[in-house]
Scaffold this active site. Structure first.
Site, short mmCIF file in Angstrom:
data_model
loop_
_atom_site.label_atom_id
_atom_site.label_comp_id
_atom_site.label_asym_id
_atom_site.label_seq_id
_atom_site.Cartn_x
_atom_site.Cartn_y
_atom_site.Cartn_z
N GLU A 162 62.18 67.84 12.00
CA GLU A 162 62.08 67.84 13.48
C GLU A 162 62.85 68.98 14.14
OE1 GLU A 162 63.14 63.89 14.78
OE2 GLU A 162 61.72 62.94 13.42
N ASN A 204 59.39 68.87 7.61
CA ASN A 204 58.84 67.59 8.08
C ASN A 204 58.94 67.49 9.61
OD1 ASN A 204 57.88 64.91 7.20
ND2 ASN A 204 59.79 64.13 8.07
N HIS A 240 53.51 59.11 13.02
CA HIS A 240 53.77 57.85 13.73
C HIS A 240 52.71 57.83 14.82
CE1 HIS A 240 57.52 57.16 11.69
NE2 HIS A 240 57.91 58.39 11.96
N GLU A 268 55.41 59.57 7.11
CA GLU A 268 56.04 58.44 7.82
C GLU A 268 54.98 57.62 8.54
OE1 GLU A 268 59.45 59.61 10.17
OE2 GLU A 268 60.04 61.14 8.73
N ASP A 270 52.65 55.18 10.37
CA ASP A 270 52.52 53.83 10.94
C ASP A 270 51.57 53.94 12.12
OD1 ASP A 270 54.35 54.94 12.86
OD2 ASP A 270 56.04 53.95 11.90
#
Ligand code: G3I
Length: 356
Positions: A162, A204, A240, A268, A270
């Site tokens: 990030e 990432n 996400h 990651e 979801d």
């Protein structure tokens, strides 16, 4: 004579293989055998989750799902800076080692998350007040001590996480960038590579699927690192996401990452089913089926990128009760493939359907 011809042939084949791999020889480590049934056995690429040490130790149902359904794990929090490096001369390995030992005993790959991030920093780093040179040494020592500790056990790392501002092409003004300058990112990869030349190194980030602004900035960053010969091997897209994200945006995220030629990790995953943050609602069968279709679309799109670039898919935790999303949004949500009782939801079948 025969031996000499065979030797020459071997080197020609090896060299051609290297050239075909692109600029960076890709370190290869095989995933040890895991269970012969379970979700991961249906998929042609590694599949896993971010896991909590506390739940692994204390919840047998949780541990059983990780053991039986996955062949790759990421530490949700146990390998972050504050967890591993709470003060300058102290490294605390116990929780992370627990996960790595579990992985070794049960044949799971471990992906490391994350060496350099602006969050989960201990105060001694956040409030550092020495010179740039001193901070560079701390930065290098932090990366190299951790990578060395897990050498041969952790196959890959989110080296930098990030680095961009929220939905922006601007680099985030983290303590790392403020003191070390923009090129801290490249140096983080170099330091990690020095410590474990076989580790696969990832950049990432989140928001690839939001639209072109941040996505292009991320792609430009990794492309420029690659062009400069910085040892970067992969791109992690957190994903996400939410049930109403468009197919076009999801596909653009996955396909532009693949176009870099790097390994691609959906790192990651979801899928929020209540991004509107409505209070007091429940997951209906229709909503659960809608979620299954979204998981299927993502897996299907990922499955279509070149096999050699499929590093795998990782969901961010295991069951709905463990997800960070409801707490973050302050609203009920069910973002994961397993329910609160660790039973597979329709999303589980959606993932399998994505590769049929
Ligand atoms: O373990 C302590 C507990 O002892 C204490 O009582 C409690 C009080 O707040 O905090 C607990 O620690 C929390 C930890 O999660 C474990 O639950 C931290 O406060 C909390 O900040 C931490 O949040 C994590 C967050 O990253 C920040 O590190 C989330 O679990 C984790 O899911 C989230 O993961 C991030 C990825 O690393 C990067 N991408 C986004 C993703 C979601 O935010």
């Amino acid at each position: 004579m025969k031996i000499r011809i065979l030797t020459v042939l071997f080197f020609v084949v090896a060299l051609t293989a290297c050239e075909n791999e692109g600029e960076f020889p890709k370190p290869v480590r095989t995933v040890p055998p895991s269970t012969t049934t379970g979700l991961h056995t249906h998929l042609p690429f590694p599949f896993g989750a971010a896991v909590s040490v506390n739940l692994m130790k204390n919840n047998p149902k949780y541990r059983a799902v990780v053991t039986n359904e996955m062949n790759s794990i990421t530490a949700e929090n146990a390998m972050k800076v504050s967890a591993l490096h709470p003060s300058k001369d102290v490294f605390t390995w116990a929780d992370a080692d627990y996960l790595v030992d579990f992985a070794q005993q049960h044949g799971k790959r471990v992906h490391g998350h994350t060496l350099i991030w602006h969050q989960s920093l201990p105060p001694w780093i956040e409030n550092f007040s020495g010179t740039k040179e001193e901070f560079e040494l701390i930065f290098k020592n932090h990366i190299q001590t951790i990578v060395t500790h897990f050498k041969g056990k952790v196959v890959s790392w989110d080296v930098v996480n990030e680095a961009f501002e929220n939905d922006s092409p601007a680099l985030r003004n983290s303590v790392w960038r403020r003191i070390l300058g923009d090129d801290y990112i490249a140096r983080a990869f170099q330091y990690a590579h020095e410590a474990d030349p076989e580790a696969l190194l990832f950049y990432n980030d989140y928001g690839h699927e939001w639209g072109p602004t941040k996505r292009t900035a991320i792609i430009n960053l990794v492309t420029s690192l690659k062009q400069r010969g910085i040892p970067i091997h992969g791109i992690g897209m957190q994903m996400h996401t939410r049930y109403n994200q468009s197919d076009a945006n999801l596909a653009a995220a996955i396909n532009t990452a693949a176009a870099t030629g790097l390994l691609v990790h959906i790192s990651e995953l979801d899928i929020s089913m209540n991004p509107e943050k409505v209070q007091g609602i429940a997951l209906t069968p229709a909503l659960a089926q809608l979620q299954a279709n979204r998981y299927k679309f993502i897996v299907q799109t990922y499955n279509a990128i070149p096999k050699a670039q499929q590093f795998g898919i990782t969901t961010w935790n295991v069951g709905d009760a463990d997800s960070w999303v409801p707490g973050f949004n302050g609203a009920p949500d069910w973002p994961l493939p397993f329910d609160r009782d660790y039973l597979p939801k329709p999303a589980y079948q959606g993932i399998i359907d994505g590769v049929q």
